[in-house]
Motif scaffolding. Structure first.
Motif, mmCIF file in Angstrom:
data_model
loop_
_atom_site.group_PDB
_atom_site.id
_atom_site.type_symbol
_atom_site.label_atom_id
_atom_site.label_comp_id
_atom_site.label_asym_id
_atom_site.label_seq_id
_atom_site.Cartn_x
_atom_site.Cartn_y
_atom_site.Cartn_z
ATOM 1 N N UNK A 59 23.784 79.533 36.637
ATOM 2 C CA UNK A 59 24.232 78.929 36.481
ATOM 3 C C UNK A 59 26.045 79.296 36.710
ATOM 4 N N UNK A 60 26.344 77.921 37.805
ATOM 5 C CA UNK A 60 27.971 78.388 37.602
ATOM 6 C C UNK A 60 28.872 77.121 38.079
ATOM 7 N N UNK A 61 30.185 77.055 37.454
ATOM 8 C CA UNK A 61 30.598 75.995 38.275
ATOM 9 C C UNK A 61 31.965 76.029 39.402
ATOM 10 N N UNK A 62 31.721 75.266 40.480
ATOM 11 C CA UNK A 62 32.675 75.579 41.674
ATOM 12 C C UNK A 62 33.729 74.690 42.371
ATOM 13 N N UNK A 63 34.263 74.715 42.637
ATOM 14 C CA UNK A 63 34.780 74.198 43.437
ATOM 15 C C UNK A 63 34.539 73.655 45.369
ATOM 16 N N UNK A 64 34.873 72.791 45.963
ATOM 17 C CA UNK A 64 34.189 72.517 46.749
ATOM 18 C C UNK A 64 35.171 71.311 47.581
ATOM 19 N N UNK A 65 35.717 72.024 49.639
ATOM 20 C CA UNK A 65 35.655 70.817 50.039
ATOM 21 C C UNK A 65 35.427 69.503 51.013
ATOM 22 N N UNK A 66 35.415 68.559 49.992
ATOM 23 C CA UNK A 66 34.713 67.992 51.216
ATOM 24 C C UNK A 66 34.837 67.501 52.810
ATOM 25 N N UNK A 67 34.723 66.475 52.863
ATOM 26 C CA UNK A 67 35.184 66.120 54.718
ATOM 27 C C UNK A 67 36.027 65.355 55.157
ATOM 28 N N UNK A 68 36.609 64.769 54.158
ATOM 29 C CA UNK A 68 38.027 63.772 54.100
ATOM 30 C C UNK A 68 39.128 64.581 53.836
ATOM 31 N N UNK A 128 47.400 70.415 56.637
ATOM 32 C CA UNK A 128 46.174 69.026 56.433
ATOM 33 C C UNK A 128 45.349 69.770 55.895
ATOM 34 N N UNK A 129 45.444 69.177 54.405
ATOM 35 C CA UNK A 129 44.942 69.184 53.019
ATOM 36 C C UNK A 129 42.952 68.418 52.663
ATOM 37 N N UNK A 130 41.745 68.975 52.710
ATOM 38 C CA UNK A 130 40.982 68.600 52.322
ATOM 39 C C UNK A 130 40.790 68.277 50.807
ATOM 40 N N UNK A 131 40.809 66.943 50.459
ATOM 41 C CA UNK A 131 40.074 66.713 48.767
ATOM 42 C C UNK A 131 38.542 67.385 48.339
ATOM 43 N N UNK A 132 38.789 67.580 47.280
ATOM 44 C CA UNK A 132 38.092 68.594 46.766
ATOM 45 C C UNK A 132 37.115 67.726 45.991
ATOM 46 N N UNK A 133 35.760 68.523 45.795
ATOM 47 C CA UNK A 133 34.830 67.768 44.000
ATOM 48 C C UNK A 133 34.614 69.367 43.626
ATOM 49 N N UNK A 134 34.462 69.162 41.931
ATOM 50 C CA UNK A 134 33.854 70.173 41.338
ATOM 51 C C UNK A 134 32.765 69.887 41.325
ATOM 52 N N UNK A 135 31.715 71.196 41.029
ATOM 53 C CA UNK A 135 29.798 70.815 40.698
ATOM 54 C C UNK A 135 29.656 71.417 40.292
ATOM 55 N N UNK A 136 29.341 71.691 39.164
ATOM 56 C CA UNK A 136 28.265 72.222 38.118
ATOM 57 C C UNK A 136 26.818 72.041 38.639
ATOM 58 N N UNK A 137 26.300 73.825 38.803
ATOM 59 C CA UNK A 137 25.278 74.046 39.550
ATOM 60 C C UNK A 137 23.695 74.974 37.949
ATOM 61 N N UNK A 138 22.983 74.184 37.673
ATOM 62 C CA UNK A 138 21.808 75.070 37.167
ATOM 63 C C UNK A 138 20.503 75.459 37.455
ATOM 64 N N UNK A 139 19.564 75.960 37.118
ATOM 65 C CA UNK A 139 18.713 75.554 37.986
ATOM 66 C C UNK A 139 17.945 74.775 38.057
ATOM 67 N N UNK A 183 32.145 66.184 39.890
ATOM 68 C CA UNK A 183 32.881 65.444 39.213
ATOM 69 C C UNK A 183 33.609 65.193 40.589
ATOM 70 N N UNK A 184 34.269 63.777 40.655
ATOM 71 C CA UNK A 184 35.177 63.805 41.744
ATOM 72 C C UNK A 184 36.258 63.617 41.266
ATOM 73 N N UNK A 185 37.505 63.131 42.012
ATOM 74 C CA UNK A 185 38.951 63.289 42.131
ATOM 75 C C UNK A 185 39.296 62.140 40.666
ATOM 76 N N UNK A 186 38.949 61.260 40.429
ATOM 77 C CA UNK A 186 39.393 60.735 39.915
ATOM 78 C C UNK A 186 38.653 60.928 38.021
#
Length: 893
Positions: free
Chosen positions: A798-807, A818-829, A835-838
């Motif tokens: 179980x973890x929360x992490x920020x990942x870059x997207x392709x835009x 140049x910088x990529x927009x990111x999303x927040x992802x929470x993972x469990x088993x 969670x998006x930018x908005x």
């Protein structure tokens, strides 16, 4: 395995001009020439003495009160009757009385009496000595120049004299001084090269080696220069001495009284009689407690024809007329002259993994030192080391220790293949004695650069040879390969295709690393009859490759070939034969992909692929799926997952305790990667239809890149770049709502507006860019799979992490950064939440197996048949679209 070479190799010529023209040195024709020669010797000696005053040790600086007479006269006038008689019997009296500059390491008569009382030659008095023995005693204790003790450790090269770097010197001895006659019962019975002579009852005149036997020299300046302590040297002599500063030892014998000056050289009186040292192979052959190890070495020995000139020289020396003279050599990467010796005169060639690191019978061994000025200097500077376990240690290792896997596979040592034995021997061959003394044990590494961990207590005895030191050990130092996950491939003939691939692709060091923990799947030869070629996924007809191993192929790089057939994946039916694939290039391209897809890198702490998870990341970024049913273990590649086929693991080898992981043997099929691209998945899943229509009309669809073509007929995702990714697909309903509400364009709508001139060029380009950016925002770096083990990627279940997207966007007005927009992802088993930018939260939909954890692989192919690059992806359905927060930046125009 040995085989006949297709090209006839050149007959290796040997330097047979080693027999000294000793009598020529005694030809003095007049008293005038004698006087002139003595005067010259006198001046040379004075010059030599002038450079000796800098040394701080007593023996090195000890100067006699006068220059004395010539060498022969000194011997005759002092207590050297036995040594003098050697000189006379061998016709060398005039040479030692004349202008020839010599250095003698002579023993007095008292030392000879002790020698007669205890020696391995079986002589009890001078009269018992044979001519060959007399030659060995005299010429191996003589140097063909005049050197005092301090100068014994100096070498001469193109840049002049270097002090303190010499520990071995060639003596006046010749390889013809003592040449054994080998009878069939003395020939190895476990080496093919001896078989003909043994079975036909042939007796051979066979030199132990055709390089001269050097003497070993341990003097203060050399030891100090190489940071070798007195305790180190005591160890070499089994602590039977207590070395003090200034002591000098020749062939293990202490100099009793050095620097006795004569008009034509020096005499260094020895504490005991000097005999020539045997090479390491000979020592092991004669020791009672190294029988097993010596037999292992015998496998690599060959009787090698010494050549016509050597045969003539032997016949001249001994007054015989033998047809051929041979030499006892060992197949090795470094033998006489530092050259590879793997080709016999009948053009039989031995593979690199079937030969030794160096020739243990090579008298003139020199370390592989690229900085040495010459081979002669390299010989003088160093010698080798062999770590040799006693018979008792080898048996314990084989029966109850880490070598038990050998016993399980082969039953006894005699059945263990040569390539496996070579691994063991080579691991215990060290190229540098000066770096292998006890004070430097911590720095000794094996061929894989892992510390060997040798301790003084591991060594029971040390035997000094002319070409190195043997450390008799009470334990076996296993090669890393023996405790590596690749070891089953090394020892099994049913895995020689993968063994060949590991060797050809230079994966051995990688898989032998003890700093890593691997779960390695090995498809055996049978499994590799069912390799579905991923390159053919993009063609109209899928192909299956059946790999084969040809052990008789002369060129090792051509050992593996494949028959190629048409194949129907849906029915598992093999069709027509297409071709035979040969040549290492294309084959290795596929086998490298096989290896990368069968390696999972983990850690010992997390337990590899048996820690309870369902999916694990492979070396190339793909995934393997596993399950256990009772005592049985199964695995799937992504293609087998698509087809709902499980491959049973037929054997598990556990090297996790002392080694670097576990090995899982596959017999039915190799693990195969999916034939689906992202576009294939989207197109064939109705629930993804809206996203597919948008993506297929975007800039993200590509069919070629930099000369490489897409491996899928449906095309590749343009933002993928040889990594692994996650694609989030909003539901059809959510996308339709956006389109109908006017919040999201479609490609058709934009074309209609533009064609109707309802959009300016700039507005049209801006809205296309916005739609592409929206689609790119649903693609993130790193593939996230529900049920995946992330422990080796810094994550837990179980973890929360920020990942870059392709835009992304430029962060400065000049558009340099140049910088990529990111999303927040929470993972469990069992869940993934995005969670998006908005601030919108979206959930991966897991009610339908078809809508999550759908794996894809996209290939880039060069020349239509080579894997240039590939990317892996997982596709998940989510319950709504993702939006990024727009960054308002006024760019300069």
């Amino acid at each position: 395995m040995p085989r006949k070479h297709e090209k006839k190799s050149e007959n290796e010529s040997q330097n047979t001009n080693q027999m000294k023209t000793r009598q020529n040195q005694t030809s003095l024709t007049s008293k005038a020439s004698l006087r002139y020669g003595l005067a010259a010797a006198f001046l040379l000696s004075v010059a030599g003495w002038g450079t000796s005053c800098k040394d701080t040790y007593d023996l090195d600086e000890k100067l006699p009160s006068n220059f004395g007479s010539n060498l022969m006269t000194y011997l005759e006038r002092n207590n050297y009757e036995n040594y003098s008689q050697l000189v006379k019997d061998l016709g060398y009296e005039e040479a030692l009385s004349g202008v020839s500059l010599k250095t003698l390491f002579a023993a007095d008569d008292d030392a000879f009496e002790r020698f007669y009382a205890n020696n391995s030659w079986g002589v009890h008095e001078y009269a018992d000595l044979t001519t060959a023995q007399k030659k060995m005693l005299l010429y191996s204790s003589m140097l063909d120049n005049s050197l005092q003790i301090m100068n014994l450790s100096s070498t001469t090269g193109t840049s002049g004299v270097t002090e303190g770097n010499c520990m071995r010197r060639q003596t006046s001895a010749s390889v013809y001084d003592s040449v054994p006659i080998i009878t069939p019962d003395q020939m190895p019975d476990n080496a093919d090269a001896w078989k003909y002579y043994r079975e036909n009852n042939k007796t051979l005149v066979c030199m132990k080696d055709m390089s001269e036997v050097p003497m070993t020299i341990f003097v203060e300046k050399f030891l100090k220069n190489n940071k070798i302590t007195n305790e180190d040297l005591n160890f070499i002599f089994n602590n039977e001495i207590n070395r003090q500063a200034g002591d000098a030892h020749i062939n293990g014998i202490q100099v009793k009284n050095g620097n006795i000056r004569s008009a034509n050289g020096f005499i260094h009186e020895m504490a005991e009689v000097i005999t020539p040292l045997e090479n390491m192979a000979e020592i092991l052959r004669k020791k009672q407690n190294t029988h097993l190890y010596s037999r292992m070495l015998d496998r690599f020995s060959v009787p090698y024809y010494a050549g016509r000139s050597a045969t003539n020289a032997y016949n001249l020396e001994y007054g015989t007329s033998v047809d051929s003279v041979f030499q006892w050599r060992y197949l090795s990467k470094r033998s006489q002259g530092g050259a590879v010796f793997n080709t016999l005169l009948d053009n039989t060639v031995y593979d690199e993994d079937e030969i030794l690191k160096f020739d243990p019978g090579w008298n003139a061994f020199f370390s592989d030192d690229p900085n040495a000025l010459s081979n002669t200097v390299a010989l003088q500077e160093n010698m080798g080391v062999m770590l040799v376990p006693s018979d008792e240690a080898l048996e314990a290792y084989f029966n109850d220790g880490a070598g038990k896997v050998l016993k399980d596979n082969f039953g006894n040592w005699e059945n263990v293949p040569n390539n496996v034995i070579a691994e063991l021997i080579n691991n215990n061959m060290l190229n540098s004695w000066i770096n292998s003394v006890p004070s430097k044990f911590d720095g000794i590494v094996n061929s894989n650069q892992d510390n060997m961990g040798i301790k003084i207590n591991d060594v029971d005895s040390v035997w000094l040879g002319c070409n190195g030191a043997i450390y008799l050990t009470n334990k076996v130092f296993s090669p890393t390969s023996y405790v590596s996950v690749s070891f089953p491939a090394l020892v099994s003939e049913n895995m020689n295709i993968i063994r060949w691939a590991i060797s050809q692709l230079e994966y051995r060091s990688y898989l032998n690393s003890l700093d890593s923990y691997y779960s390695l799947f090995i498809p055996n030869n049978n499994a590799l009859l069912s390799y579905i070629d991923p390159v053919s996924y993009g063609e109209t007809q899928t192909q299956i490759w059946q790999f084969h191993y040809d052990k008789e192929a002369a060129d090792e790089s051509q050992r593996v070939w494949a028959s190629v057939w048409t194949y129907d994946i849906a029915t598992s039916t093999i069709g027509d034969s297409l071709r035979k694939e040969t040549g290492s290039g294309t084959l290795l391209d596929r086998l490298e992909d096989v290896l990368d897809n069968h390696i999972v890198v983990g850690s010992k702490e997390t337990g590899g692929i048996e820690n309870g998870h369902e999916y694990y990341r492979t070396k190339n970024g793909g995934v393997v799926r596993v399950k256990r049913v009772g005592n049985d273990f199964y695995a799937q590649g992504t293609l087998q997952r698509d087809l709902d086929q499980w491959i049973k693991v037929v054997m598990i080898y556990d090297e996790s305790k002392d080694g670097n992981g576990k090995t899982y043997i596959l017999d039915d099929q190799p693990l195969l990667t999916t034939n689906r691209s992202v576009f294939d998945i989207l197109e064939n899943t109705p629930e993804f239809s809206e996203f597919y229509k948008l993506l297929s009309g975007s800039e993200l669809l590509e069919t070629s890149r930099n000369g490489a073509t897409a491996g899928s007929l449906a095309g590749n995702v343009a933002s993928f770049n040889n990594f692994h990714y996650t694609v989030y697909v909003p539901s059809n309903e959510s996308l339709r709502d956006l389109i109908q509400s006017g919040q999201l364009d479609t490609w058709e709508r934009l074309e209609e507006l533009y064609n109707a001139e309802a959009l300016t060029d700039s507005a049209y380009d801006a809205r296309k860019a916005a739609l592409n950016a929206f689609l790119r925002y649903h693609i993130q770096d790193n593939s996230l799979i529900i049920g995946m083990d992330y422990s080796n990627e810094g994550g837990s279940d179980t973890f929360d992490r920020t990942y870059e997207t392709a835009t992304g966007y430029f962060t400065d007005e000049e558009k340099k950064n140049y910088k990529f927009h990111s999303i927040e992802v929470a993972v469990t088993p069992t869940t993934i939440t995005v969670t998006d930018g908005k601030g919108n939260q979206r959930h991966v939909l897991t009610d339908d197996d078809r809508l999550y954890n759908q794996t894809a692989r996209e290939y880039q192919l060069l020349y239509g048949n080579t894997l240039s690059a590939s990317s892996f992806a997982v596709v998940h359905a989510i319950d709504g679209p993702l939006f990024f927060e727009k960054k308002v930046i006024k760019y300069k125009t």
